[in-house]
Design an enzyme around this catalytic site. Sequence first.
Site, PDB file in Angstrom:
ATOM      1  CD  GLU A 266      45.276  16.859  11.066  1.00 19.84           C
ATOM      2  OE1 GLU A 266      44.987  17.052   9.918  1.00 19.84           O
ATOM      3  OE2 GLU A 266      46.181  16.268  11.514  1.00 19.84           O
ATOM      4  CB  CYS A 300      38.818  17.331   6.063  1.00 14.26           C
ATOM      5  SG  CYS A 300      39.450  15.614   6.553  1.00 14.26           S
TER       6      CYS A 300
HETATM    7  P1  NAD Z   1      34.745  25.086  12.443  1.00 15.55           P
HETATM    8  O1  NAD Z   1      36.044  25.475  12.240  1.00 15.55           O
HETATM    9  O2  NAD Z   1      33.390  25.882  12.413  1.00 15.55           O
HETATM   10  O3  NAD Z   1      34.673  24.441  13.860  1.00 15.55           O
HETATM   11  C1  NAD Z   1      35.833  23.362  14.231  1.00 15.55           C
HETATM   12  C2  NAD Z   1      35.849  23.360  15.881  1.00 15.55           C
HETATM   13  O4  NAD Z   1      36.395  24.616  16.365  1.00 15.55           O
HETATM   14  C3  NAD Z   1      34.339  23.441  16.583  1.00 15.55           C
HETATM   15  O5  NAD Z   1      34.428  22.542  17.862  1.00 15.55           O
HETATM   16  C4  NAD Z   1      34.320  24.691  17.016  1.00 15.55           C
HETATM   17  O6  NAD Z   1      33.387  25.052  18.232  1.00 15.55           O
HETATM   18  C5  NAD Z   1      35.890  25.178  17.294  1.00 15.55           C
HETATM   19  N1  NAD Z   1      36.248  26.816  17.369  1.00 15.55           N
HETATM   20  C6  NAD Z   1      35.772  27.579  16.501  1.00 15.55           C
HETATM   21  N2  NAD Z   1      36.164  28.739  17.009  1.00 15.55           N
HETATM   22  C7  NAD Z   1      36.886  28.383  18.026  1.00 15.55           C
HETATM   23  C8  NAD Z   1      37.678  29.274  18.985  1.00 15.55           C
HETATM   24  N3  NAD Z   1      37.600  30.579  18.716  1.00 15.55           N
HETATM   25  N4  NAD Z   1      38.072  28.897  20.000  1.00 15.55           N
HETATM   26  C9  NAD Z   1      38.091  27.679  20.250  1.00 15.55           C
HETATM   27  N5  NAD Z   1      37.606  26.600  19.529  1.00 15.55           N
HETATM   28  C10 NAD Z   1      36.785  27.153  18.283  1.00 15.55           C
HETATM   29  O7  NAD Z   1      34.667  23.690  11.672  1.00 15.55           O
HETATM   30  P2  NAD Z   1      33.573  22.431  11.359  1.00 15.55           P
HETATM   31  O8  NAD Z   1      32.243  23.300  10.359  1.00 15.55           O
HETATM   32  O9  NAD Z   1      32.899  22.064  12.579  1.00 15.55           O
HETATM   33  O10 NAD Z   1      33.835  21.497  10.406  1.00 15.55           O
HETATM   34  C11 NAD Z   1      34.295  21.587   8.929  1.00 15.55           C
HETATM   35  C12 NAD Z   1      35.758  22.058   8.700  1.00 15.55           C
HETATM   36  O11 NAD Z   1      36.611  21.143   9.468  1.00 15.55           O
HETATM   37  C13 NAD Z   1      36.107  21.784   7.321  1.00 15.55           C
HETATM   38  O12 NAD Z   1      36.810  22.718   6.865  1.00 15.55           O
HETATM   39  C14 NAD Z   1      36.745  20.407   7.255  1.00 15.55           C
HETATM   40  O13 NAD Z   1      37.679  20.418   6.010  1.00 15.55           O
HETATM   41  C15 NAD Z   1      37.525  20.605   8.481  1.00 15.55           C
HETATM   42  N6  NAD Z   1      38.022  19.199   8.918  1.00 15.55           N
HETATM   43  C16 NAD Z   1      39.338  19.018   8.941  1.00 15.55           C
HETATM   44  C17 NAD Z   1      39.849  17.720   9.077  1.00 15.55           C
HETATM   45  C18 NAD Z   1      41.445  17.473   9.077  1.00 15.55           C
HETATM   46  O14 NAD Z   1      41.819  16.391   9.670  1.00 15.55           O
HETATM   47  N7  NAD Z   1      42.112  18.059   8.251  1.00 15.55           N
HETATM   48  C19 NAD Z   1      38.976  16.740   9.796  1.00 15.55           C
HETATM   49  C20 NAD Z   1      37.730  17.114   9.614  1.00 15.55           C
HETATM   50  C21 NAD Z   1      37.226  18.457   9.287  1.00 15.55           C
END
Ligand code: NAD
Length: 515
Positions: A266, A300
């Site tokens: 997502e 998002c």
């Molecule tokens: P992010 O990608 O920085 O982090 C998201 C999660 O991924 C965090 O828990 C982070 O610790 C984890 N992560 C990062 N690298 C990882 C790795 N190598 N291994 C395992 N886990 C890892 O995102 P963010 O800044 O927290 O959130 C914002 C983003 O999320 C935006 O792009 C938004 O559009 C998206 N988002 C999407 C949805 C959806 O349902 N499509 C919902 C909410 C947020």
Amino acid sequence: MNVKTLPFASLIEHPLLVDPAAAGDDCVVSTNPATGEALGAVRLQSRADYESLVERAQLVQKSWRQLPAPKRGEIVRRIGNAFREHEQELGALVTMEMGKILPEGIGEVVECIDIADFSVGLSRQLYGLTMVSERPQHRMYEQWHPLGTIGIITAFNFPVAVWAWNAMLAAVCGNTMIWKPSLVTPLCAIAMNNIAHRVMREQDIFQPEEGDPCDIFGLIIGSDDEVGETMIADRRLPLISATGSCRMGRHVGTQVAKRLGKSLLELGGNNAIIITPSADLDLVLRGVVFGAVGTAGQRCTSTRRLFCHSSVVDDVTARLVKAYGQVPVGDPMDSSTLVGPLINSQSVDGMRNAITKAAEQGCEILCGGTEGIDQYADSAGNYVTPTIVRVPAGQDPEIAREETFAPVLYIFEYENLEDAVEAQNSVDQGLSSAIFTDSMREAERFLSHDGSDCGIANVNIGTSGAEIGGAFGGEKDTGGGRESGSDSWRQYMRRQTCTLNWGDDLPLAQGIEFG
Ligand code: NAD
């Protein structure tokens, strides 16, 4: 304000919680984005902690999967009721740690309650199909089994709901889980997990001979490098459900695919609204303002691009600029505020860079802009002013193709609907989309196979604010996953096709004679 001083501090009690003043390099500090104050600090867990959690989750899953699904549903019902009991406090905690305004913080908790209710009903509806066999005296059907222990990775902007979407469904489906929340919002994660654990301790429905019922809901607060990487590479986790940026999803999806695991991704969106000549502009105004500035543009599904027909573009733009001038920015706890802070200073820098690039790429900044960011330079909070950018007719600036996680809205103009739909679809992301029109033909055109390529397509409502009853997610770089309602539960189970021969012969399929 330290969370230990809050009236609901008991919700966040945890052995990993340390005083922010005493937090070392092995801790993560949770900061209130509205005030810059440290809310609390959490000692990071290690790979060894992760190992222990997975072992315990796997052990208890052996009994959990044997419990009839409606009984698992009854436990989830109690968890949903516990969320209800703490709706206001949890909403306030979301607001304090993530920065969304209080009604949205509470709304996020309502989503958790809703998905729990949905999952309770679902626990009696994990249906499989019955097929007609081509062989006499044979019966074919499919059934659904739990996957096992699954991994859940969540983003900062929905610090409680995304876990609930996954966890409530996964639990009724008979799975146990390990949740790795964003390190920006660890306190929300602790509070939600504490509530689930309290219910598991108090319930009398599931008392396994081996394993602890609390281990159904595992929580690991650790770094991406140590814990995150271990989790996504772990063959014991058949499914990794990951919510976050496209950058993260590309990496997680690749790592999980390498071990032939399943991922449910997502990821980011770059959502657009098309406004046609017949649109009700009063509805447009409300839909666009909520979609573009709500949650300070940190959903998002936030509206990032507007495609206005040339006959209405000036009117819509003027109304929006006026409305933006009246949007109160400030303390998200204050009931008059509509736009709270961004999550951190990097996000503020990201917004500033996007505005600068938009200007360099020939766009006109109509309101907000870098001055609207500078005006908060002395504030301890990460405040910005929602910004509108007008794109000159016929231009396609590169910056508008990116998801800037902040309230920046790009207004494009178009002449015919086909071009608007094509432009809307031309970005890498494919999450949410909308059209405002009073023409049935235009609406149906937008919803047809030649229309929006997004996972969500709305008519006369904006791009954000989905209900939990529908399957939520998007296409292309948004990752293709579907969570929450409809038949999303199937992703948390494995399908088994069963054929039973109740006759006394052994006919082969396709009429094959063998020997
Ligand atoms: P992010 O990608 O920085 O982090 C998201 C999660 O991924 C965090 O828990 C982070 O610790 C984890 N992560 C990062 N690298 C990882 C790795 N190598 N291994 C395992 N886990 C890892 O995102 P963010 O800044 O927290 O959130 C914002 C983003 O999320 C935006 O792009 C938004 O559009 C998206 N988002 C999407 C949805 C959806 O349902 N499509 C919902 C909410 C947020």
